[in-house]
Design a protein around this motif. Sequence first.
Motif, short mmCIF file in Angstrom:
data_model
loop_
_atom_site.label_atom_id
_atom_site.label_comp_id
_atom_site.label_asym_id
_atom_site.label_seq_id
_atom_site.Cartn_x
_atom_site.Cartn_y
_atom_site.Cartn_z
N VAL A 15 47.99 -131.76 -94.61
CA VAL A 15 48.38 -133.13 -94.95
C VAL A 15 48.30 -133.32 -96.46
O VAL A 15 49.19 -133.94 -97.07
CB VAL A 15 47.49 -134.14 -94.21
N ALA A 16 47.28 -132.75 -97.07
CA ALA A 16 47.10 -132.89 -98.51
C ALA A 16 48.20 -132.18 -99.30
O ALA A 16 48.44 -132.52 -100.46
CB ALA A 16 45.74 -132.35 -98.93
N ASN A 17 48.88 -131.19 -98.69
CA ASN A 17 49.99 -130.53 -99.37
C ASN A 17 51.25 -131.39 -99.42
O ASN A 17 52.19 -131.07 -100.13
CB ASN A 17 50.36 -129.21 -98.67
N THR A 18 51.29 -132.45 -98.63
CA THR A 18 52.50 -133.27 -98.53
C THR A 18 52.32 -134.64 -99.18
O THR A 18 53.26 -135.42 -99.22
CB THR A 18 52.89 -133.47 -97.06
N ALA A 20 38.46 -135.57 -98.45
CA ALA A 20 39.80 -136.08 -98.17
C ALA A 20 40.67 -135.14 -97.33
O ALA A 20 41.77 -135.52 -96.94
CB ALA A 20 40.50 -136.40 -99.49
N ASP A 21 40.20 -133.94 -97.06
CA ASP A 21 40.98 -132.99 -96.28
C ASP A 21 40.94 -133.37 -94.80
O ASP A 21 39.88 -133.40 -94.18
CB ASP A 21 40.42 -131.58 -96.47
N VAL A 22 42.11 -133.65 -94.23
CA VAL A 22 42.18 -134.01 -92.80
C VAL A 22 42.92 -132.96 -91.99
O VAL A 22 43.34 -133.22 -90.86
CB VAL A 22 42.82 -135.40 -92.61
N GLY A 23 43.07 -131.75 -92.53
CA GLY A 23 43.63 -130.66 -91.75
C GLY A 23 45.12 -130.47 -91.93
O GLY A 23 45.71 -130.89 -92.93
N LEU A 24 45.74 -129.84 -90.93
CA LEU A 24 47.13 -129.41 -91.02
C LEU A 24 48.11 -130.48 -90.57
O LEU A 24 47.79 -131.35 -89.77
CB LEU A 24 47.34 -128.15 -90.16
N THR A 25 49.33 -130.35 -91.06
CA THR A 25 50.45 -131.12 -90.55
C THR A 25 50.99 -130.45 -89.29
O THR A 25 50.61 -129.33 -88.94
CB THR A 25 51.59 -131.19 -91.58
#
Length: 236
Positions: A14-17, A26-31
């Motif tokens: 999610v943070a990559n997008t 703030a890291d909530v994992g994968l899209t």
Amino acid sequence: MPTDLRLIRHGESVANTQPIIAGMRADVGLTDLGRQQARLLEERLRTDDWAADVLYASTLPRAIETAAYVSRGLGLPVEPDDEVQELRPGVADGLSIAEWRRRYPGLEQGPSNRPHQRFSPEGESWAEFVVRVGAALTRILERHPDESVVVVTHGGVIEASFHLALSLGASTPQAGFAPANTSITHWRHDPTGPGGSPWSLITFNDAHHLVGRTTGAPPQDAVPTAGDDTVSGPDS
């Protein structure tokens, strides 16, 4: 007794997008796309002709979630390791990139251009990050001579592995690295290898399991480690 070290970048997070700096807070994992990439990697690992002896993973959620797929593909349990996390952003964790720039100017061209300036209070500098990752990878290699090791980690850690293997100091100008999500970088470490260096790069950015699949736009860094042109758009 050579050790094969494969570093796998996590799937799209999610943070990559979003233009948000994502450390542990703030890291909530994968899209959904990141999970699709991880599933394709799992399928590949089930059929590839190499086996691993041990699987480590960064403890950031995007890496732990990816490691679950890798674990199934390799048939190995995950050993969490805090020391192969991405650069630790400190109190900037959760800020937008624009707000981070406003509060902590000077790193717009990337932390490696000011290697001793901390990312934010309580965060790491680029030099501290490179030393931490180098020590972690050295510890893993010493623990597993003559074995095959997989580490699910981050783009910045893969970049730092080049500093370790090539004996580059933290002040060495940063080269351009853009490992794809779920790509594999394969090092072989042989203390008795010819040529004076124990390191051989076997493959970099191997993501052939994604060929012909929708991979989305180039991701932005969850913790910006590159220069301004990368951190401003929709990559660690």
